[in-house]
Design a protein around this motif. Structure first.
Motif, short mmCIF file in Angstrom:
data_model
loop_
_atom_site.label_atom_id
_atom_site.label_comp_id
_atom_site.label_asym_id
_atom_site.label_seq_id
_atom_site.Cartn_x
_atom_site.Cartn_y
_atom_site.Cartn_z
N GLN A 212 0.84 -1.20 0.00
CA GLN A 212 0.00 0.00 0.00
C GLN A 212 0.88 1.25 0.00
N VAL A 213 0.77 2.01 -1.05
CA VAL A 213 1.56 3.24 -1.21
C VAL A 213 0.81 4.39 -0.53
N PRO A 214 1.49 5.15 0.33
CA PRO A 214 0.81 6.25 1.04
C PRO A 214 0.21 7.29 0.11
N CYS A 215 -0.82 7.96 0.61
CA CYS A 215 -1.51 9.01 -0.14
C CYS A 215 -1.21 10.38 0.45
N ASP A 216 -1.41 11.42 -0.34
CA ASP A 216 -1.22 12.78 0.14
C ASP A 216 -2.49 13.28 0.82
N GLU A 217 -2.52 14.56 1.14
CA GLU A 217 -3.67 15.11 1.86
C GLU A 217 -4.93 15.12 1.02
N HIS A 218 -4.78 14.95 -0.30
CA HIS A 218 -5.94 14.88 -1.19
C HIS A 218 -6.36 13.45 -1.47
N ARG A 219 -5.76 12.51 -0.73
CA ARG A 219 -6.07 11.08 -0.83
C ARG A 219 -5.68 10.51 -2.20
N ARG A 220 -4.56 11.01 -2.74
CA ARG A 220 -4.02 10.52 -4.00
C ARG A 220 -2.66 9.87 -3.74
N MET A 221 -2.35 8.85 -4.50
CA MET A 221 -1.07 8.17 -4.34
C MET A 221 0.08 9.17 -4.50
#
Length: 495
Positions: A212-221
């Motif tokens: 699972q690759v972390p997401c940014d504050e906009h919930r995007r990879m």
């Protein structure tokens, strides 16, 4: 024996009369639905269904329809109601329902040419049309599927076998698949669909093969996090068989940064799969198509017409850039599609499908395009995205709620916040859950729920152009009313 119920030339008039009666009953229900759900509970409805004696048929179709009204139509969840705001269920367009009626009566099976003929060609033309909209190039192909989960499974099966072929080419043709599988990894967004992990299990890799690759504050990879994982896998001698990016996550409608992800995949020689089950509506959008920029570089793409093309379930497809990769799904059975048929260029869709028997679901989309056009679908999808954008502004300015992220598509994830700042987060969790359950029990609205960073949130999925901003505001008021009353009672009890 001549059965009066078997559809053929002798029963055509009975067919017309019976189906018309069913259409009239459904139309009457649709015309008078005043809320999305009656609030019926399983203990209330189950005894009625259990009491039906399936060994004793009813006298005629009219009696069966009357019974069906009591068991199903009366208490169905109606997605066409403007205050159904829960899951990725869309109201359907009439041309698609017409297609459903036609395909069910003719009952073509889309596995071989000799069972479908024109149906085969219509499905193939729609695959070509979709591939052109995506921009996959002249070598593209694909096939209709039952839904996004199956499309993702097939795409990852192709990626798995391509990865195994690449390992054998580099390390030795004698390597067995069982020796390679433990080294394969799938990299997916932390907010991507769970079907990617299920596919890994089905494909013999195990759930743990999905990183699972972390997401940014906009919930995007995050591309930087993806790059770091790809480099780590390379150092450790593991094989990244695919990157599963998302164009429209289920919870947030977020679209991963496809151009950057595609660049990384190209640099590492990794299969790029884009799950656009939700975001595929952008393919026909007049104002938002740019949000899918980069999807044309994918090796495979999932689309769900039954989410954002306003089609009845089921209507989905998996597309691939290189039609040759579909060979990994091919099996030639002597009784069905022997190899000589491929040599004779007979178009058998089973040659590229995980399914054998398959409905002519493509007809629904075909009639939709022929009657209302791609622009008509796009206008509807743009409208629901507009409505969600307005709903986000409403939520962002309302102190009763906190909203997680500004939507790219038509999903709003938010949380009721108690007015009393001393209220613990656990109480807010319970209040949000209570509000959702209270709405469902009353049937006044249907909303979804999810967890964000361990806390309970509510979710609106706006897929109905008939849903107005007034509808959204009214449901928010109901949520706040139920949640506030719950918090108040809880604080009194705790005092």
């Amino acid at each position: 024996m001549r059965s009066p119920h078997l559809l053929n030339d002798r029963t055509a008039e009975d067919y017309r009369r019976t189906v018309s009666a069913g259409v009239e009953r459904v139309a009457a229900r649709l015309a008078h639905v005043d809320r999305p759900f009656t609030g019926v509970s399983p203990p209330d409805l189950a005894p009625l269904v259990d009491a039906v004696d399936l060994e004793r048929p009813l006298p005629d179709a009219a009696d069966a329809l009357a019974e069906l009204d009591r068991l199903y139509l009366r208490d169905a969840v109606y997605f066409h109601h403007p205050r159904y705001l829960a899951h990725l269920n869309c109201p359907v367009v009439i041309p698609a329902v017409l297609g459903e009626a036609v395909l069910s009566a003719v009952n073509s099976s889309l596995d071989t040419w000799d069972q479908s003929a024109g149906g085969t060609l219509i499905e193939r033309r729609l695959i070509d049309w979709t591939a052109e909209r995506i921009g996959l190039g002249p070598g593209a192909d694909g096939v209709f599927t039952s839904g996004g989960s199956q499309s993702n499974l097939q795409a990852l099966l192709l990626a798995r076998d391509e990865a195994c072929d690449a390992v054998r080419k580099e390390e030795g043709a004698e390597l067995r698949t069982a020796e390679i599988l433990p080294r394969l990894r799938i990299l997916a967004s932390a907010d991507g669909h769970f079907s990617v992990r299920k596919a890994a299990a089905v494909l013999g890799l195990g759930y743990e093969a999905v990183i699972q690759v972390p997401c940014d504050e906009h919930r995007r990879m995050q591309p930087a996090a993806l790059a770091a994982e790809l480099a780590r896998l390379q150092r450790e001698g593991l094989v990244p068989m695919a990157v599963a990016a998302t164009a429209g996550t289920t919870d947030f409608g977020s679209i991963d940064p496809l151009p950057q992800i595609a660049g990384l995949c190209a640099g590492y020689g990794v299969w790029l799969h884009v799950d656009a089950a939700y975001g595929c509506g952008l393919l026909v959008s007049d104002r938002r198509r740019h949000l899918l920029d980069g999807i044309e570089r994918a090796d495979s793409v999932t689309v769900d017409y039954h989410k954002s093309f306003f089609q009845p379930v089921s209507s989905s497809a998996v597309l691939v850039r290189d039609r040759a990769t579909l060979r990994h799904a091919t099996y030639h059975a002597d009784y069905l599609n022997p190899e000589r048929m491929a040599a004779e260029q007979i178009p058998n869709q089973v040659d590229k499908s995980l399914q054998t028997t398959r409905r002519f679901d493509a007809l629904k989309l075909w009639l939709t395009l022929r009657i209302m056009g791609a622009d008509g679908i796009g206008e509807l999808f743009d409208e629901v995205c507009d409505r969600a954008a307005h709903g986000w502004r409403l939520l962002a300015s309302d102190p009763r709620f906190e909203v997680v992220v500004e939507p790219q598509l038509s999903t709003l994830v938010f949380r009721y916040v108690p007015e009393d700042e001393a209220a613990p987060p656990e109480l807010a969790d319970a209040a949000n859950l209570h509000a959702r359950q209270a709405l469902a029990a009353a049937g006044t609205a249907v909303v979804a729920g999810t967890k964000v960073d361990g806390r309970d949130h509510l979710k609106f999925t706006v897929l109905n152009p008939a849903t107005s901003l007034d509808d959204i505001a009214a449901v928010l008021d109901l949520i706040a009313e139920h949640a506030s009353a719950y918090v108040g009672e809880a604080l009194v009890r705790a005092a």
